[in-house]
Design an enzyme around this catalytic site. Sequence first.
Site, PDB file in Angstrom:
ATOM      1  CD  GLU A   7      -3.011   1.155   2.147  1.00  0.00           C
ATOM      2  OE1 GLU A   7      -3.499   2.191   2.611  1.00  0.00           O
ATOM      3  OE2 GLU A   7      -3.490   0.033   2.345  1.00  0.00           O
ATOM      4  CE  LYS A   8       0.545   3.756   4.389  1.00  0.00           C
ATOM      5  NZ  LYS A   8      -0.291   2.639   4.910  1.00  0.00           N
ATOM      6  CG  ASP A 103      -2.403  -0.375   5.223  1.00  0.00           C
ATOM      7  OD1 ASP A 103      -1.311  -0.968   5.092  1.00  0.00           O
ATOM      8  OD2 ASP A 103      -2.494   0.818   5.555  1.00  0.00           O
ATOM      9  CG  ASP A 105      -7.928  -0.590   5.941  1.00  0.00           C
ATOM     10  OD1 ASP A 105      -7.643  -0.740   4.726  1.00  0.00           O
ATOM     11  OD2 ASP A 105      -7.527   0.374   6.607  1.00  0.00           O
ATOM     12  CE1 TYR A 328      -3.123  -0.424   8.638  1.00  0.00           C
ATOM     13  CE2 TYR A 328      -5.079  -1.318   9.699  1.00  0.00           C
ATOM     14  CZ  TYR A 328      -4.501  -0.530   8.727  1.00  0.00           C
ATOM     15  OH  TYR A 328      -5.299   0.165   7.852  1.00  0.00           O
ATOM     16  NE  ARG A 330      -4.073   4.916   8.381  1.00  0.00           N
ATOM     17  CZ  ARG A 330      -4.521   6.135   8.079  1.00  0.00           C
ATOM     18  NH1 ARG A 330      -5.809   6.367   8.040  1.00  0.00           N
ATOM     19  NH2 ARG A 330      -3.680   7.121   7.826  1.00  0.00           N
TER      20      ARG A 330
END
Length: 643
Positions: A7-8, A103, A105, A328, A330
């Site tokens: 994701e990043k 991620d 989610d 993680y 979030r």
Amino acid sequence: MILYIAEKPSLARALAEVLPKPQQKGEGFIRLANGDVVSWCIGHLLEQAEPDVYDPAFKQWRREHLPIIPDDWKLVAKPNTKKQLAVLKKLLKEADTIVHAGDPDREGQLLVDEVISHCKVPAAKRERVQRCLISDLNPAAVKKSLAELRPNREFVPLSVSALARSRADWLYGINMSRLCTIAGRSQGYQGVLSVGRVQTPVLGLVVRRDRDIADFQPKPFYEVQALLQTDNDEQFRAKWQPSEACQPWQDEEGRVLSRALAENVVRRITGQPGRVLAAESQRQRVPPPLPYNLSALQIDAARRFGLSAKQVLDVCQGLYERHKLITYPRSDNRYLPTGHFAQVPSVLAAITVVCPALATAAAQADTGIRGRAWNDARVEAHHAIIPTARKMEGERLSGTERQIYELIARQYAAQFYPHQELDEKVIEVDIAGGRFVARARQQQVAGWKALFARTDKAGEDEDDEWQTRLPVLRAGDGLQCLEGELLDKLTQPPRPFTDATLLAAMTHIARYVTDKALKKILRDTDGLGTEATRAGIIELLFNRGFLVREGRQIRASEAGRRLVASLPELATTPDMTARWEAALDAISRRQASYGQFMEALQAQLPGLLGQVKPESFRGLKAATPSSRTRRRGGVRARNKGVA
């Protein structure tokens, strides 16, 4: 070639760290020794197209264009990430196998899936995509995640729910924001008046709370206490419990509004004998609080340190990505998988190094205790936020990073302490036909509570009905009422929102839902927005000039109040958003369809637009920070779906 898409960049580096070396860094990717490649997104590389992409006429904001409803939805590359999208497009053509490492989610699932779809990866290759769920960036945890790849097709419903959220936010936000801005201009206001299905109900919460405070009229009410004495000359106090016959003189919360009634009770009981109706004692065992999810952490940090939700999230991202000291952040989950239990000793050992203030707490933890936090049935895409096993000198952290890490570490360490045990006693007494109750609570075993003795002032019981101890009595025992005491009190206005209480309201939004049927459907944990978006929503309202701070208090600005006044009630209360979240959750669980959700919104939209009241903006001329927002509604769902 296997292509891993993170994701990043921070997650990509964590992946590369455990994959074959030596490695070669390229422009936007890392090539491994075996020829495989790790690359990354930078959050969402794609975004919903602006209205003028569908029709150039939509560059002009006109009432007659509304509602704007695309027939064929379009995604466009974000200007600042076009280069990375081109890198991924080339690598996707070369790859034989793709590993999705977004991620864990809803948004993390969508942002990689949409790149794969946008780059027109063939169906056969898409069918073979693997999903890697990573919530801890330390090497051992990343290796474990790579060993437990799952077919990406299992997560299609999660991606579809995120897509539905993104498109619905666009439809609602673009149309409502354009209409309100046009209405504002017609009354002389030059700023952008943005509306969103999450931001506006949050603003509505604050506006209504401010209104309730301004309109509040304090009312006197009265309580009666009896000072009682036992045959052994022990004294204690008991509070009068009004009978049903007193209801005409009580408000909806049961408070007595008649001073004459309370004075009569005082006269009747003073100097009179009493009799114990019942005496009960019960040992209460209170389990440790569950490990944090993001909202619970943000609420605690706001209460203890005065930090905003965004500050806490930013600190957590640093602890996760840069320092690799927490999992993680979030997460909306407060439970842990049973498989984690084997890591407990190494995590506690890391806490002693990173946070010397908790060294004793970690050393005295009983790792044989496996409490309610370990529950595989309650863990979904990600688990609670906890410390990792990485050891690092705490002096390398900033002061705020140390504060947040200590909160997370203390909550984790508490899982390995026994329950707090309290003795709760209740004595019911009859005096001259009136019923009086005395309550006492006394701690017998501190258990996990000992870890919070110096920090938990905010959580102390403030109920003055609870005494520290009561005499030993039995039903039928006689007492003497030495005197009755009349307590004059005033009702108190609601308190203004703070970061902590506004986050709590967003997290437990069912309490603020007006539709009784919907309130029954919603769980207490169904929130307004998601763990990942709540901080951004609050910050957005400040940036657009709809909310202002007065010390720790959060208030609505004049522009915020006028905007809420202009909108139909449905747009400013949590009910509609709560229905959306329930529907999106149902889509992610294969219990509802994308088509049904979108069709319902499209049918509802014209009616909502028709209820906007332009006259509410009359006289609102001062431009706010929202006027600096580019005139495209300011409602596009950006990284993690701020709406």
